[in-house]
Motif scaffolding. Structure first.
Motif, mmCIF file in Angstrom:
data_model
loop_
_atom_site.group_PDB
_atom_site.id
_atom_site.type_symbol
_atom_site.label_atom_id
_atom_site.label_comp_id
_atom_site.label_asym_id
_atom_site.label_seq_id
_atom_site.Cartn_x
_atom_site.Cartn_y
_atom_site.Cartn_z
ATOM 1 N N ARG A 85 46.441 -26.482 -14.721
ATOM 2 C CA ARG A 85 47.090 -25.185 -14.591
ATOM 3 C C ARG A 85 46.062 -24.096 -14.890
ATOM 4 N NH1 ARG A 85 52.188 -25.807 -14.108
ATOM 5 N NH2 ARG A 85 52.235 -27.756 -15.292
ATOM 6 N N LEU A 86 45.903 -23.176 -13.965
ATOM 7 C CA LEU A 86 44.879 -22.143 -14.076
ATOM 8 C C LEU A 86 45.522 -20.775 -14.207
ATOM 9 C CD1 LEU A 86 41.982 -21.000 -13.856
ATOM 10 C CD2 LEU A 86 42.223 -21.108 -11.365
ATOM 11 N N TYR A 87 45.224 -20.097 -15.326
ATOM 12 C CA TYR A 87 45.569 -18.693 -15.507
ATOM 13 C C TYR A 87 44.254 -17.942 -15.674
ATOM 14 C CZ TYR A 87 50.199 -20.618 -16.472
ATOM 15 O OH TYR A 87 51.381 -21.292 -16.385
ATOM 16 N N ALA A 88 44.045 -16.915 -14.858
ATOM 17 C CA ALA A 88 42.742 -16.259 -14.808
ATOM 18 C C ALA A 88 42.866 -14.791 -15.214
ATOM 19 C CB ALA A 88 42.147 -16.372 -13.410
ATOM 20 N N PHE A 89 41.686 -14.196 -15.454
ATOM 21 C CA PHE A 89 41.612 -12.805 -15.880
ATOM 22 C C PHE A 89 40.638 -12.052 -14.979
ATOM 23 C CE2 PHE A 89 42.947 -15.276 -19.476
ATOM 24 C CZ PHE A 89 43.956 -14.503 -20.039
ATOM 25 N N VAL A 106 41.148 -7.400 -8.222
ATOM 26 C CA VAL A 106 41.375 -8.759 -8.713
ATOM 27 C C VAL A 106 42.647 -8.823 -9.557
ATOM 28 C CG1 VAL A 106 40.398 -10.630 -10.106
ATOM 29 C CG2 VAL A 106 38.919 -9.311 -8.588
ATOM 30 N N LEU A 107 42.992 -7.729 -10.234
ATOM 31 C CA LEU A 107 44.218 -7.703 -11.033
ATOM 32 C C LEU A 107 45.470 -7.959 -10.195
ATOM 33 C CD1 LEU A 107 43.617 -4.722 -13.500
ATOM 34 C CD2 LEU A 107 44.147 -7.078 -14.148
ATOM 35 N N GLU A 108 45.371 -7.728 -8.897
ATOM 36 C CA GLU A 108 46.526 -7.931 -8.009
ATOM 37 C C GLU A 108 46.608 -9.351 -7.458
ATOM 38 O OE1 GLU A 108 48.784 -5.586 -7.731
ATOM 39 O OE2 GLU A 108 47.549 -4.298 -9.016
ATOM 40 N N MET A 109 45.634 -10.193 -7.773
ATOM 41 C CA MET A 109 45.574 -11.539 -7.200
ATOM 42 C C MET A 109 46.295 -12.555 -8.075
ATOM 43 S SD MET A 109 41.588 -11.788 -5.969
ATOM 44 C CE MET A 109 40.817 -10.501 -5.000
ATOM 45 N N GLU A 110 46.697 -13.644 -7.478
ATOM 46 C CA GLU A 110 47.113 -14.827 -8.232
ATOM 47 C C GLU A 110 45.900 -15.746 -8.349
ATOM 48 O OE1 GLU A 110 50.425 -16.616 -6.292
ATOM 49 O OE2 GLU A 110 51.846 -15.178 -7.130
ATOM 50 N N PRO A 111 45.757 -16.404 -9.479
ATOM 51 C CA PRO A 111 46.626 -16.559 -10.643
ATOM 52 C C PRO A 111 46.250 -15.634 -11.810
ATOM 53 C CG PRO A 111 44.896 -18.184 -10.724
ATOM 54 C CD PRO A 111 44.598 -17.341 -9.523
ATOM 55 N N VAL A 112 45.869 -14.394 -11.526
ATOM 56 C CA VAL A 112 45.379 -13.469 -12.545
ATOM 57 C C VAL A 112 46.554 -12.934 -13.373
ATOM 58 C CG1 VAL A 112 44.198 -11.271 -12.929
ATOM 59 C CG2 VAL A 112 43.355 -12.862 -11.188
ATOM 60 N N ILE A 113 46.410 -12.981 -14.703
ATOM 61 C CA ILE A 113 47.490 -12.543 -15.593
ATOM 62 C C ILE A 113 47.062 -11.396 -16.508
ATOM 63 C CG2 ILE A 113 48.621 -14.801 -15.593
ATOM 64 C CD1 ILE A 113 47.391 -15.259 -18.407
ATOM 65 N N GLY A 114 45.850 -10.873 -16.317
ATOM 66 C CA GLY A 114 45.428 -9.781 -17.169
ATOM 67 C C GLY A 114 43.964 -9.468 -17.030
ATOM 68 N N LEU A 115 43.446 -8.767 -18.017
ATOM 69 C CA LEU A 115 42.071 -8.282 -18.012
ATOM 70 C C LEU A 115 41.221 -9.120 -18.957
ATOM 71 C CD1 LEU A 115 40.187 -5.936 -17.025
ATOM 72 C CD2 LEU A 115 40.798 -4.743 -19.133
ATOM 73 N N GLY A 116 40.053 -9.524 -18.475
ATOM 74 C CA GLY A 116 39.150 -10.338 -19.271
ATOM 75 C C GLY A 116 38.427 -9.518 -20.328
ATOM 76 N N GLU A 117 37.566 -10.181 -21.059
ATOM 77 C CA GLU A 117 36.950 -9.590 -22.246
ATOM 78 C C GLU A 117 36.185 -8.306 -21.927
ATOM 79 O OE1 GLU A 117 32.920 -12.230 -22.649
ATOM 80 O OE2 GLU A 117 34.820 -13.255 -23.071
ATOM 81 N N VAL A 172 45.788 -2.505 -16.642
ATOM 82 C CA VAL A 172 46.457 -3.727 -17.100
ATOM 83 C C VAL A 172 47.644 -3.385 -17.994
ATOM 84 C CG1 VAL A 172 45.104 -4.205 -19.190
ATOM 85 C CG2 VAL A 172 45.983 -6.103 -17.820
ATOM 86 N N ARG A 173 47.566 -2.291 -18.745
ATOM 87 C CA ARG A 173 48.720 -1.868 -19.536
ATOM 88 C C ARG A 173 49.890 -1.491 -18.626
ATOM 89 N NH1 ARG A 173 47.718 0.662 -24.965
ATOM 90 N NH2 ARG A 173 48.932 2.443 -24.218
ATOM 91 N N GLU A 174 49.593 -0.817 -17.522
ATOM 92 C CA GLU A 174 50.647 -0.458 -16.572
ATOM 93 C C GLU A 174 51.314 -1.693 -15.983
ATOM 94 O OE1 GLU A 174 48.661 1.982 -13.728
ATOM 95 O OE2 GLU A 174 48.362 3.657 -15.123
ATOM 96 N N LYS A 175 50.519 -2.741 -15.757
ATOM 97 C CA LYS A 175 51.050 -3.980 -15.184
ATOM 98 C C LYS A 175 51.751 -4.849 -16.223
ATOM 99 C CE LYS A 175 48.734 -6.435 -12.287
ATOM 100 N NZ LYS A 175 49.658 -6.384 -11.140
ATOM 101 N N GLY A 176 51.520 -4.558 -17.511
ATOM 102 C CA GLY A 176 52.098 -5.402 -18.548
ATOM 103 C C GLY A 176 51.371 -6.718 -18.714
ATOM 104 N N GLY A 177 50.076 -6.752 -18.329
ATOM 105 C CA GLY A 177 49.303 -7.984 -18.438
ATOM 106 C C GLY A 177 48.629 -8.112 -19.800
ATOM 107 N N PHE A 178 47.874 -9.185 -19.959
ATOM 108 C CA PHE A 178 47.167 -9.462 -21.207
ATOM 109 C C PHE A 178 45.757 -8.874 -21.158
ATOM 110 C CE2 PHE A 178 50.308 -12.793 -20.609
ATOM 111 C CZ PHE A 178 50.964 -12.773 -21.827
ATOM 112 N N VAL A 201 45.015 -5.016 -27.186
ATOM 113 C CA VAL A 201 44.278 -6.222 -26.806
ATOM 114 C C VAL A 201 44.958 -7.448 -27.425
ATOM 115 C CG1 VAL A 201 42.106 -7.467 -27.177
ATOM 116 C CG2 VAL A 201 42.081 -5.118 -26.340
ATOM 117 N N SER A 202 45.051 -8.516 -26.641
ATOM 118 C CA SER A 202 45.931 -9.644 -26.953
ATOM 119 C C SER A 202 45.336 -10.660 -27.911
ATOM 120 C CB SER A 202 46.316 -10.360 -25.651
ATOM 121 O OG SER A 202 46.805 -9.455 -24.686
ATOM 122 N N ASN A 203 44.009 -10.732 -28.020
ATOM 123 C CA ASN A 203 43.387 -11.785 -28.821
ATOM 124 C C ASN A 203 41.929 -11.430 -29.075
ATOM 125 O OD1 ASN A 203 41.749 -12.859 -26.479
ATOM 126 N ND2 ASN A 203 43.813 -13.250 -25.691
#
Length: 575
Positions: free
Chosen positions: A142-146, A160-171, A191-197, A220-222
């Motif tokens: 299972r791949l979840y990407a940033f 890229v934020l609009e693509m699958e399997p992207v779930i948020g913004l990377g570091e 990414v805040r507007e999209k509600g992503g990580f 920031v999530s982590n």
């Protein structure tokens, strides 16, 4: 994530009928010792699977109908393991080759960065992302990407934020976010507007406490930038779910982090396990999250809590604990069967209720062709001379007998030991490559494309030591640079120019003859090879260097050299 219209009435009716023996389930795994990550207990039971998900625990076998029964033979059943942070395009392996080495270790989900490849692709970054993610749902993990939070233009990140399997913004890059980069403001806003990580690379070793407030304040999530027990304390105090990373840093750093969790009694619910970067060879020889869990147990962390750090804790952090991370009804049937909880031995690995790995072998892989992502080399070193690689002293002693130079240590990355200034002998206008009675090789960091004077940093090097010949490699992100190791400037220059012919490669030369080559032809960061081809190529490089005097321990030399670019960038040795 592959949004497909579902007839929910039919789904819920089917589950009801399965539980009442009116319809067949897909799989019953029986005779198990099941790990309950919520109660942190183990109980005897069985698991019923339908349509990729667990639909029942301990079903009435006299009532249910099933297409297939699998005898667990009393093995422990634990959730499919999760890597919370992996630069999955930077392990040299393409996504299907990565599966060959990773999934048999029990890993069924990864949260993945892709920033280096997209940065290397430059203006073609959006297309590179499309090519990289093509048919991702066919992969046996299972791949979840940033989307890239650093090293790329904001326009690439937004696409890229609009693509699958992207779930948020990377570091984020702490050097840019701390200086008020407008690109970083825009990326975070999107990414805040999209509600992503938002993944965090906090910069805890480089920034003031006041500036460190910024990332948690914007949501920031982590955070995975911790190197000491004090870093851990600060990270969790500021509210970060904190990643403990194992693929980078020395063993002493990793063990110090684990000791601090045990000795300082930090609650393990704060932590997730990740690799960040890890070689295919280490995956095959030592393992992945299975090995990390076992190391945690060896260092005194309760095995069940260690398993949670590589499963449920991560799922919960990314708000996906209703989908993955536990063996409970409604979750995907990602299941690992092992004969021990303290030393994970993935005998059987299921994803979506399908047996995909057994006895260390992948049973099914995706058939995805990445050859269209190969790029041709664009040489930039035609005017490089051997003299440009000579070490220029930072300082010469008053008596002219000693020179101050840089010493780099591949085993010291992530902390102050990565580089230091040392005094060495200076004779006849030349630096003598000796320190503390040891003869050392030289490391040169060389800019590929120069607009005017080429940027070159040279120093002595611990980690690869040859008495003749040279080894060189290249990394294109965020700016294209080579590193080369050797003792003779003419040989080192020749070796660099061989690598310069490729979009990316690692090459060993001896007496100006190529001895081993690993092409990295997918945008200069990834090999279009199978796992066997990749490991054979890395082994050939190590073998050629051994003939030239190197005694390698741990990671293959190609991975050690590529890891240097992380620290060279971190400590601002590349322009």
């Amino acid at each position: 994530m592959q949004h497909v219209k579902i007839d929910h009435y039919e789904k819920v009716r089917a589950i009801f009928d399965i539980l009442h023996g009116k319809q067949e389930a897909d799989l019953l795994i029986k005779n198990l010792n099941i790990l309950d990550v919520h109660g942190e207990t183990v109980y005897q039971g069985s698991i019923l699977v339908y349509d990729k998900r667990i639909v029942a625990l301990n079903p009435d076998e006299a009532t249910v109908k099933v297409r297939q029964v699998f005898d667990g033979k009393g093995l422990y059943a634990i959730p499919g393991l999760i890597d919370a942070h992996l630069h999955f395009e930077s392990q040299l392996a393409n996504p299907t080759a990565l599966a060959e080495a990773m999934v048999p270790c029990g890993t069924t989900t990864i949260y993945a960065e892709c920033l280096d490849l997209l940065s290397a692709a430059g203006e073609d970054g959006v297309q590179a992302a499309k090519d990289l993610f093509r048919d991702y749902h066919k992969l046996p993990y299972r791949l979840y990407a940033f989307a890239p939070g650093k090293k790329t233009a904001a326009s690439v990140t937004k696409a890229v934020l609009e693509m699958e399997p992207v779930i948020g913004l990377g570091e984020f890059e702490h050097f840019t976010y701390s200086s008020g980069s407008d690109d970083d403001f825009r990326k975070a806003a999107w990414v805040r507007e999209k509600g992503g990580f938002l993944n965090g690379h906090w910069g805890v070793t480089a920034l003031s406490d006041m500036v460190l407030n910024y990332l948690p304040a914007i949501g920031v999530s982590n955070n995975h930038d911790v190197w000491t027990g004090d870093d851990i304390e600060k990270s969790i105090r500021y509210g970060f779910p904190t990643h403990i990373k194992f693929g980078v840093g020395s063993n002493e750093v990793i063990k110090a982090l684990l000791r601090s969790i045990v000795d300082r009694k930090f609650p393990t619910d704060n932590f997730m396990l990740c690799t960040d970067n890890i070689s295919i060879e280490r995956l095959q020889k030592m393992g992945h999250m299975d090995w990390i869990i076992s190391l945690c147990a060896d260092m005194g962390i309760n095995p069940i809590k260690a398993i949670k750090m590589a499963s449920y804790n991560t799922a919960r952090s990314f708000h996906m604990d209703d989908q993955i991370g536990s063996l409970t009804p409604g979750r995907f049937a990602d299941i690992v069967l092992t004969d021990s909880l303290s030393r994970i031995n993935p005998l059987y690995v299921f994803k979506d209720g399908e047996l995909i790995a057994e006895g260390g072998k992948l049973l099914r892989n995706a058939d995805i062709d990445y050859s269209g992502m190969r790029t041709a080399g664009r040489p930039g070193l035609d005017d490089l001379t051997p003299q440009a690689l000579d070490i220029v002293p930072l300082e010469i002693s008053a008596d002219g007998r000693q020179a101050k130079v840089l010493l780099f240590d591949v085993y010291g990355r992530g902390h102050a030991k990565f580089h230091q200034e040392i005094w060495v002998p200076f004779r006849d206008g030349k630096v003598v490559q000796e320190h503390d009675g040891n003869v050392l090789s030289r490391l040169c960091v060389v800019q590929r494309y120069a607009d005017g004077k080429r940027h070159i940093v040279s120093g002595l090097f611990k980690g690869v030591n040859v008495n003749r010949g040279a080894v060189a490699t290249f990394w294109p992100a965020p700016t294209p640079y080579f590193v080369v190791v050797g003792r003779d400037s003419e040989e080192m220059c020749h070796c660099l120019k061989q690598v310069d012919r490729y979009s990316g490669a690692c090459i060993v030369t001896d007496d100006k003859v190529k001895k081993a080559v690993m092409p990295l032809e997918i945008h200069g960061v990834m090999a279009d090879m199978t796992v066997d081809e990749l490991t054979s190529s890395a082994a050939a490089i190590d073998a050629a260097l051994e003939e030239m005097g190197n005694r390698n321990e741990g990671e293959p030399v190609v991975n050690k050299l590529l890891s240097l670019f992380i620290s060279l960038h971190r400590f601002r040795f590349m322009e």
